[in-house]
Design an enzyme around this catalytic site. Sequence first.
Site, mmCIF file in Angstrom:
data_model
loop_
_atom_site.group_PDB
_atom_site.id
_atom_site.type_symbol
_atom_site.label_atom_id
_atom_site.label_comp_id
_atom_site.label_asym_id
_atom_site.label_seq_id
_atom_site.Cartn_x
_atom_site.Cartn_y
_atom_site.Cartn_z
ATOM 1 N N GLU A 127 -17.469 25.041 -2.448
ATOM 2 C CA GLU A 127 -18.657 24.199 -2.478
ATOM 3 C C GLU A 127 -19.823 24.965 -3.114
ATOM 4 O OE1 GLU A 127 -21.295 21.407 0.576
ATOM 5 O OE2 GLU A 127 -20.238 23.152 1.384
ATOM 6 N N LYS A 144 -20.532 14.139 -2.033
ATOM 7 C CA LYS A 144 -20.457 14.314 -0.586
ATOM 8 C C LYS A 144 -21.101 13.133 0.155
ATOM 9 C CE LYS A 144 -21.482 18.077 2.693
ATOM 10 N NZ LYS A 144 -22.071 19.443 2.727
ATOM 11 N N CYS A 147 -17.001 19.760 2.702
ATOM 12 C CA CYS A 147 -17.593 20.451 3.850
ATOM 13 C C CYS A 147 -17.776 19.572 5.093
ATOM 14 C CB CYS A 147 -18.904 21.109 3.431
ATOM 15 S SG CYS A 147 -19.389 22.478 4.532
#
Length: 264
Positions: A40, A109, A150
């Site tokens: 990331e 995300k 994440c």
Amino acid sequence: MKIALLQMMVTADKETNLKRAEELVKKAAQGGADMAVLPEMFNCPYDNAYFREYAEPKGGETYIRLAGMAKEHAIYVVGGSIPQIRDNKIYNTSYTFDRQGNEIHDYSKTHLFDIQVEGGQVFRESDTLTPGDGMGVFETEFGLFGLGICFDVRFQSDWELLQKQGALVCIVPGAFNMTTGPAHWELLFRARAVDNQLFMVGVSPARDLDFSYHAYGHSLVADPWGSVLAQLGFEEDIAIVSLDLERVASIRRQLPILTPPVSE
């Protein structure tokens, strides 16, 4: 198939980061990997102060370099994530390229990292970033792969949807910290693997104490039984892990707990 976890050290210099990513992808290809996965925010430090400064539009320098890595080495490249600018908004976006350097997946995300742990980590991605609109799968010669970033890993219902779409492997570029990492990183990947009876792959930046945000590292692979096949430490490192994808069908036969994938 073989997948390479590229736990790279991210610096404050974008060009240095891109060159290091190129070196690690080359090393993965030389090691026989079919797919290389970067962390990331691999082209900039993980901090709200950097995201807008380092942000690029789709098709920008980092995108071009990732496509070039994939084509040059005939390897799938999951480009971790980078700050993407679109309509003057900043997204935490991952691009995936096939062996010919063609983009096959684009994901921003969904679940932004906004936490305030008593006595521990405080961070609000939403101060800078805009959420994406949902996770999906992409096709390879090995089958379908899912991808999240994440904090997404905490939301089981999203991974269940990827499993129902036919995912055999799910990939998560992530950057857990020294509060949540020791407590939850391995636990969450093993849980998602068992819940959905698939492989879970997490790739983090290496830990750098010079920055305000200290990544946990410990990039890993968990199999459909919940076993950890490989896990790195805090430092920059690479792991090339063989995934027996037949194990997914085997575990699902032995423990038939899932709704069958949606057929076309």
